[in-house]
Design a protein around this motif. Sequence first.
Motif, mmCIF file in Angstrom:
data_model
loop_
_atom_site.group_PDB
_atom_site.id
_atom_site.type_symbol
_atom_site.label_atom_id
_atom_site.label_comp_id
_atom_site.label_asym_id
_atom_site.label_seq_id
_atom_site.Cartn_x
_atom_site.Cartn_y
_atom_site.Cartn_z
ATOM 1 N N HIS B 74 74.491 -39.646 44.795
ATOM 2 C CA HIS B 74 75.306 -39.240 43.932
ATOM 3 C C HIS B 74 75.904 -40.430 42.899
ATOM 4 C CE1 HIS B 74 75.267 -34.990 44.686
ATOM 5 N NE2 HIS B 74 75.563 -35.131 45.887
ATOM 6 N N TYR B 130 67.654 -32.134 50.256
ATOM 7 C CA TYR B 130 68.901 -31.872 49.368
ATOM 8 C C TYR B 130 68.614 -32.274 48.087
ATOM 9 C CZ TYR B 130 73.497 -32.411 47.769
ATOM 10 O OH TYR B 130 74.773 -32.348 47.143
ATOM 11 N N THR B 131 67.735 -33.476 47.838
ATOM 12 C CA THR B 131 67.642 -33.896 46.669
ATOM 13 C C THR B 131 66.832 -32.967 45.490
ATOM 14 O OG1 THR B 131 65.831 -35.318 47.201
ATOM 15 C CG2 THR B 131 68.175 -36.345 47.083
ATOM 16 N N PHE B 134 68.956 -29.678 45.204
ATOM 17 C CA PHE B 134 69.878 -29.839 44.214
ATOM 18 C C PHE B 134 69.533 -30.695 42.741
ATOM 19 C CE2 PHE B 134 72.671 -28.729 47.893
ATOM 20 C CZ PHE B 134 72.812 -27.503 47.205
ATOM 21 N N ASP B 137 71.594 -30.615 39.343
ATOM 22 C CA ASP B 137 72.823 -30.121 39.994
ATOM 23 C C ASP B 137 73.708 -29.910 38.623
ATOM 24 O OD1 ASP B 137 75.066 -30.013 41.294
ATOM 25 O OD2 ASP B 137 74.931 -31.634 42.639
ATOM 26 N N TRP B 181 82.541 -27.931 37.550
ATOM 27 C CA TRP B 181 81.604 -27.109 38.125
ATOM 28 C C TRP B 181 81.874 -25.701 37.292
ATOM 29 C CZ3 TRP B 181 81.807 -23.165 42.493
ATOM 30 C CH2 TRP B 181 80.322 -22.897 42.700
ATOM 31 N N GLN B 188 83.942 -32.710 45.599
ATOM 32 C CA GLN B 188 82.751 -32.390 46.065
ATOM 33 C C GLN B 188 82.475 -33.258 47.433
ATOM 34 O OE1 GLN B 188 79.081 -33.052 43.662
ATOM 35 N NE2 GLN B 188 77.941 -31.579 44.818
ATOM 36 N N ASP B 232 79.280 -28.904 50.026
ATOM 37 C CA ASP B 232 77.728 -28.625 50.229
ATOM 38 C C ASP B 232 77.446 -28.874 51.538
ATOM 39 O OD1 ASP B 232 77.260 -28.626 47.570
ATOM 40 O OD2 ASP B 232 76.517 -30.634 47.297
ATOM 41 N N ARG B 245 76.355 -23.722 49.249
ATOM 42 C CA ARG B 245 77.331 -24.544 48.411
ATOM 43 C C ARG B 245 78.442 -23.402 48.282
ATOM 44 N NH1 ARG B 245 76.000 -27.674 43.032
ATOM 45 N NH2 ARG B 245 75.727 -29.494 44.623
#
Lengths: 88, 328
Positions: B74, B130-131, B134, B137, B181, B188, B232, B245
């Motif tokens: 991130h 995961y990548t 999202f 994102d 968000w 997060q 997450d 999420r």
Amino acid sequence: MTENQTVATTDGTDLSVGTISDVFSIDPRELTRDQKDRIIEKLRERHKQFLDAGQKVTPEMKGEDQRKMSLDDLGIDIDEISVPEGKS
Amino acid sequence: MKLRPEDEALATARNPFCETLPTMQKAWDATSLNFFQECPRKYKFTVIDRLRKKNPPPPLVFGKAIHDGLEKFHARIAHGMPHDEAVKEVFDWLWENHGGSYNPEGKWVPWYTTDKNRNVATLLRTFVWYTERFKDDPVEPLVLEGGRPAVEVNFVFPIDLECPDGDSYLFCGHIDKLGQWGKYVVAQEHKSTTMQLGSKYFNQYNPNIQVSMYTTAGRVILERPAKGVLIDAMQMGWSFSRFERSLVGRSKQLLDEWVEEKKWWIKQAEDCAKNDYWPGNDASCSKYGGCPFRDACSKGPGTPRKMFLNASFEPKEQWNPLEPREVG
């Protein structure tokens, strides 16, 4: 390279990992960028397969040991890399 | 969006304990509050004596590895690195730093465990999946004063409770990412589990010390208050990783009540430190898969317990939640 090789583990036990053709047993510094990229792509393919099946494990995935990824599958020549010499 | 100047000044504080009572923690993070509330003796062993298991269990090792990896990911995205490049960099970092280690002969020893859900392969798979999941994102990191993205945010602020040194106790911690968000400002966090993801899983965060601490921090240190923590969650299976999420929010009334309760708990810790008496809480021994000190506590107090602790645990670096974490 031997069949049914046993490697020392970081939690102090020995574990048979079958053939050392599992890519995740290899020192990652021994792999080239291209070889690691192929592993990432293979993982992405498995993710797509999982999503396409509605986030369910397909019979094909069940039949394959997901903890491992064979070098043959990735097109990696075993002779081009050095592998760990675990206890046997 | 800017952090309050007084909070930035406090961030230079480094000693998490009181000068006048060295076993009394002055700066409290969510983890140390959790330990103390769970069991004062576990807190003493972990935070004061700094004891850690010689061979940490796979869930702990895995959880820290995937958490650190995603934090790095991130941070790279927030600083403008292209997605694919960030994936490759962190994939390499995870494998090289958590996929094994070198033995004294310089040979690579892979991290193999008997835990089929948590090993090198599931770690790398979970990161890559995961990548992918999202990739676009919708959580945009807030931009702090000076243009710095709000990732790896260290926070520290005083609470209305006097410590033995004569100044205030502090709340502190480290938030992976503060983001926008939809219409909400959220903190997060990433969590890994083998539990099925659904309402039962997310209900465990309501109430929850970390969520309340981070939401309180978001309200104190930001000009716009945070709504809550966006969890997450990653479900680890042998052959799959699944992601969900969920936003876990807190009202101002709940947070005010929570802060008052924490002040009561900190006063209990002060009594323990003043009297050097840290009682065990035997109602907690079986929770969370069993306390790591359970076997030690079942030995007699004094020499037998000390011998057991010396054999199974070793002292690590000082617990210092005030130390800024460098993600890199």
